[in-house]
Design an enzyme around this catalytic site. Structure first.
Site, PDB file in Angstrom:
ATOM      1  N   CYS A 238      11.827 -21.132  -9.193  1.00 28.83           N
ATOM      2  CA  CYS A 238      11.416 -20.931  -7.804  1.00 28.83           C
ATOM      3  C   CYS A 238      12.511 -20.236  -6.971  1.00 28.83           C
ATOM      4  O   CYS A 238      12.734 -19.053  -7.132  1.00 28.83           O
ATOM      5  CB  CYS A 238      10.980 -22.256  -7.179  1.00 28.83           C
ATOM      6  SG  CYS A 238       9.955 -22.086  -5.701  1.00 28.83           S
TER       7      CYS A 238
ATOM      8  N   HIS B 195       7.784 -25.933 -11.255  1.00 26.83           N
ATOM      9  CA  HIS B 195       8.585 -27.129 -10.973  1.00 26.83           C
ATOM     10  C   HIS B 195       8.151 -28.250 -11.918  1.00 26.83           C
ATOM     11  O   HIS B 195       7.400 -28.045 -12.854  1.00 26.83           O
ATOM     12  CB  HIS B 195       8.347 -27.579  -9.524  1.00 26.83           C
ATOM     13  CG  HIS B 195       8.988 -26.705  -8.502  1.00 26.83           C
ATOM     14  ND1 HIS B 195      10.349 -26.615  -8.346  1.00 26.83           N
ATOM     15  CD2 HIS B 195       8.443 -25.893  -7.567  1.00 26.83           C
ATOM     16  CE1 HIS B 195      10.617 -25.781  -7.337  1.00 26.83           C
ATOM     17  NE2 HIS B 195       9.482 -25.325  -6.853  1.00 26.83           N
TER      18      HIS B 195
END
Length: 243
Positions: free
Chosen positions: A94, A194
């Site tokens: 990310c 994630h």
């Protein structure tokens, strides 16, 4: 055999249990009789990047990425680019993934110039892309189907000739528009997953380890291990996505 792992910016890039990826990699090495060591490098600390085999950079919020700009400009950006060019292995999640690109522009027009190690840029949007998702890795990244969780407002667009990590099967991936997810450049694995992503995706975890081990000891094979529980978790998440 011992892998030296660098955890960059654990003090600010640490969302959604991303640090669990390091635990997973270390466990998968130890189950095969291999050793590893993790060196944590927070803001303001300098180390010799040439000593490491694998680098991990987790996710963070927009503000935290901006805080990193001054630290990167004091030499870390150059060292990261040199390590990438030298074929060192990176797993970036990310915000850490976005950081390796050219820039991040917030939805209200504020531009942050990042490292520029790889040709892509990220543009912020008002609406977030949130939820479980899945993508199919390219053959150079192991070819497995990865089940992950995404939560980002940034839309990443890869430059000409830059290869994605994989193709989206469900969810948004890089931008929700072109069907790509992440980036695979040299030995850089960048993703919006994630979770952490690796424990329930053992083939993907091993693809990263192979990249690092191959550079350190060409021809070294990874012995098979029992991934029954990991596959059960993986398949359960794909079933929830209707895949």
């Amino acid at each position: 055999m011992k892998l030296e792992i660098c955890h960059l910016y654990p003090d600010v890039l640490n969302l959604y249990g991303d640090n669990g990826n390091l635990l997973c990699l270390q466990k998968r090495l130890s189950w095969r009789g291999m050793d590893s060591a993790v060196t944590r490098v927070p803001i303001g600390e300098t180390v010799d990047f040439t000593q490491f085999d694998l680098f991990f950079i987790g996710g963070g919020q927009d503000f935290e990425q901006e805080v990193l700009l001054s630290d990167l400009s004091r030499g870390k950006a150059t060292e990261i680019k040199s390590a990438i060019a030298d074929g060192k292995t990176f797993l970036t999640i990310c915000g850490g993934y976005q950081m390796l690109g050219r820039s991040y522009t917030t939805w209200d027009g504020v531009r942050c110039d990042f490292i520029g190690a790889i040709d892509y840029e990220t543009k912020g949007a008002k609406d977030r892309m949130i939820g479980n998702f899945a993508f199919h890795c390219g053959p150079e990244s192991g070819g497995s189907v990865v089940a992950g969780f995404e939560n980002h407002s940034g839309k990443t667009y890869l430059g000409p000739g830059v290869q994605p990590l994989g193709t989206v099967l469900s969810g948004s991936g890089n931008n929700g528009e072109d069907g790509t997810e992440g980036v695979r450049h040299l030995n850089v694995f960048g993703t919006y997953s994630h979770g952490p992503v690796l424990p329930k995706n053992p083939e993907f975890a091993d693809a990263i380890l192979r990249a690092a081990l191959e550079r350190k000891s060409p021809g070294l094979a990874l012995d098979p291990i029992d991934d029954t529980l990991e596959h059960q978790a993986h398949d359960y998440m794909l079933k929830r996505l209707g895949l």
